[in-house]
Design a protein around this motif. Structure first.
Motif, PDB file in Angstrom:
ATOM      1  N   CYS A 198       4.172 -17.761 -22.773  1.00 34.35           N
ATOM      2  CA  CYS A 198       5.490 -18.122 -22.258  1.00 34.35           C
ATOM      3  C   CYS A 198       5.374 -19.421 -21.473  1.00 34.35           C
ATOM      4  O   CYS A 198       4.324 -19.721 -20.898  1.00 34.35           O
ATOM      5  CB  CYS A 198       6.086 -17.014 -21.395  1.00 34.35           C
ATOM      6  N   THR A 199       6.432 -20.190 -21.487  1.00 32.04           N
ATOM      7  CA  THR A 199       6.483 -21.435 -20.728  1.00 32.04           C
ATOM      8  C   THR A 199       7.255 -21.203 -19.427  1.00 32.04           C
ATOM      9  O   THR A 199       8.005 -20.238 -19.296  1.00 32.04           O
ATOM     10  CB  THR A 199       7.164 -22.554 -21.529  1.00 32.04           C
ATOM     11  N   VAL A 206       1.607 -20.273 -20.179  1.00 28.73           N
ATOM     12  CA  VAL A 206       0.716 -19.165 -19.846  1.00 28.73           C
ATOM     13  C   VAL A 206       0.444 -18.368 -21.110  1.00 28.73           C
ATOM     14  O   VAL A 206       1.372 -17.897 -21.779  1.00 28.73           O
ATOM     15  CB  VAL A 206       1.333 -18.268 -18.754  1.00 28.73           C
ATOM     16  N   ILE A 207      -0.828 -18.218 -21.440  1.00 28.29           N
ATOM     17  CA  ILE A 207      -1.252 -17.546 -22.663  1.00 28.29           C
ATOM     18  C   ILE A 207      -1.837 -16.185 -22.321  1.00 28.29           C
ATOM     19  O   ILE A 207      -2.600 -16.036 -21.356  1.00 28.29           O
ATOM     20  CB  ILE A 207      -2.322 -18.367 -23.408  1.00 28.29           C
ATOM     21  N   PHE A 208      -1.511 -15.195 -23.157  1.00 32.89           N
ATOM     22  CA  PHE A 208      -2.060 -13.841 -23.042  1.00 32.89           C
ATOM     23  C   PHE A 208      -2.737 -13.507 -24.363  1.00 32.89           C
ATOM     24  O   PHE A 208      -2.087 -13.496 -25.407  1.00 32.89           O
ATOM     25  CB  PHE A 208      -0.951 -12.826 -22.748  1.00 32.89           C
ATOM     26  N   ALA A 209      -4.033 -13.237 -24.324  1.00 30.71           N
ATOM     27  CA  ALA A 209      -4.796 -12.958 -25.542  1.00 30.71           C
ATOM     28  C   ALA A 209      -5.467 -11.599 -25.411  1.00 30.71           C
ATOM     29  O   ALA A 209      -6.318 -11.401 -24.541  1.00 30.71           O
ATOM     30  CB  ALA A 209      -5.829 -14.050 -25.785  1.00 30.71           C
ATOM     31  N   SER A 238      12.334 -12.676 -15.976  1.00 32.17           N
ATOM     32  CA  SER A 238      12.675 -13.983 -16.513  1.00 32.17           C
ATOM     33  C   SER A 238      11.543 -14.531 -17.383  1.00 32.17           C
ATOM     34  O   SER A 238      11.781 -15.033 -18.485  1.00 32.17           O
ATOM     35  CB  SER A 238      12.978 -14.954 -15.375  1.00 32.17           C
ATOM     36  N   SER A 239      10.320 -14.415 -16.891  1.00 32.41           N
ATOM     37  CA  SER A 239       9.171 -14.881 -17.675  1.00 32.41           C
ATOM     38  C   SER A 239       8.990 -14.027 -18.920  1.00 32.41           C
ATOM     39  O   SER A 239       8.674 -14.537 -20.009  1.00 32.41           O
ATOM     40  CB  SER A 239       7.894 -14.838 -16.820  1.00 32.41           C
ATOM     41  N   LEU A 240       9.198 -12.723 -18.781  1.00 25.77           N
ATOM     42  CA  LEU A 240       9.048 -11.828 -19.935  1.00 25.77           C
ATOM     43  C   LEU A 240      10.049 -12.171 -21.036  1.00 25.77           C
ATOM     44  O   LEU A 240       9.736 -12.075 -22.220  1.00 25.77           O
ATOM     45  CB  LEU A 240       9.223 -10.375 -19.481  1.00 25.77           C
ATOM     46  N   SER A 241      11.241 -12.598 -20.640  1.00 19.32           N
ATOM     47  CA  SER A 241      12.272 -12.928 -21.627  1.00 19.32           C
ATOM     48  C   SER A 241      11.879 -14.134 -22.475  1.00 19.32           C
ATOM     49  O   SER A 241      12.404 -14.334 -23.570  1.00 19.32           O
ATOM     50  CB  SER A 241      13.619 -13.195 -20.935  1.00 19.32           C
ATOM     51  N   ARG A 242      10.946 -14.966 -21.969  1.00 17.87           N
ATOM     52  CA  ARG A 242      10.473 -16.147 -22.706  1.00 17.87           C
ATOM     53  C   ARG A 242       9.160 -15.892 -23.440  1.00 17.87           C
ATOM     54  O   ARG A 242       8.606 -16.809 -24.043  1.00 17.87           O
ATOM     55  CB  ARG A 242      10.324 -17.340 -21.760  1.00 17.87           C
TER      56      ARG A 242
END
Length: 246
Positions: A198-199, A206-209, A238-242
């Protein structure tokens, strides 16, 4: 643009300056004259103030950690938050600069706790050491005055981080939007099963791997986020929505 407030601390090491600026309500950690590495709100000391720091905690929706590793301390906002809200969590924190560690303790109330092991070491070297125990989540946020440490996106760094995670573990990387056009995703696809990102409004990516696929639906993630929002005292919605799956 300079950071507003009064400089209350300045020290130097081989990598440059370490500054603390206080405006009465907030304290800032800075490595240069205009950069802002961390922000700490005195009235809410356990709430990370930067949007990207909060976004990194979306990983808690994927995996409730018993053990996590943080590469790059800053002022320790992420670690203080985790220490307070997850009383069973064991943290290892790796920070290259000894003066940054002491500054976080003295000026940003970073807890001294048996549950938080502080390691003064280069993160790249730490990852390539032998380790007896693996982590549920690795948070990597390695920046200097010049910006992102390019080692953080190297195949060697990402492969070593992958090896230090449990079978259902997650790697979280704080990058800039321009890194979306680089080789990072291709390298991660060769290592991880579930990759999301998400940006933020400030230009972070921010990357989640994850080593295993997270099977929660979008609706389930949103519901879990509502519960986590109440626990943490701030919103991840808000971040989750992106959040985008690659």
């Amino acid at each position: 643009m300079s950071i507003p407030g009064k400089e209350i601390h300045r020290s130097y090491d081989e990598y440059g300056a370490i500054r603390v600026i206080d405006d009465g309500n907030k304290r800032y950690l800075a490595f240069g004259d205009t950069d802002e590495q961390s922000c700490w709100l005195k009235s809410e000391p356990l709430v990370p103030q930067h949007e990207y720091s909060r976004a990194m905690l979306i990983a808690l929706l994927m995996r409730e950690p018993k053990r996590c590793i943080t590469l790059g301390l800053g002022a320790g906002a992420l670690n203080s938050c985790l220490h307070h809200h997850y009383p069973e969590l064991k943290q290892q924190i790796v920070e290259l600069r000894a003066d940054v560690i002491q500054t976080a303790y003295k000026y940003f109330h970073l807890p001294r706790s048996k549950r938080m092991e502080m390691i003064n070491m280069d993160a790249y070297d730490f990852l390539h050491d032998e380790h007896k125990r693996k982590a549920d989540i690795i948070f990597s946020d390695i920046y200097s005055e010049e910006g992102l440490d390019v080692k953080q996106l190297s195949p060697e760094f990402l492969t070593a981080a992958h090896g230090l995670l449990k079978e259902n573990g997650w790697l979280v990387l704080n990058c800039w939007r321009e890194h979306q056009s680089g080789d990072c995703l291709d390298i991660l696809r060769g290592l991880f099963t579930d990759i999301r990102g998400c940006t933020t409004s400030c230009g972070n990516w921010v990357i989640f791997a994850g080593k295993q696929e997270n099977t929660l639906t979008s609706k389930q993630l949103k519901q879990h986020a509502k519960e986590l929002n109440l626990k943490l005292g701030f919103s991840l919605s808000s971040s989750l929505s992106r959040l985008k799956q690659y």
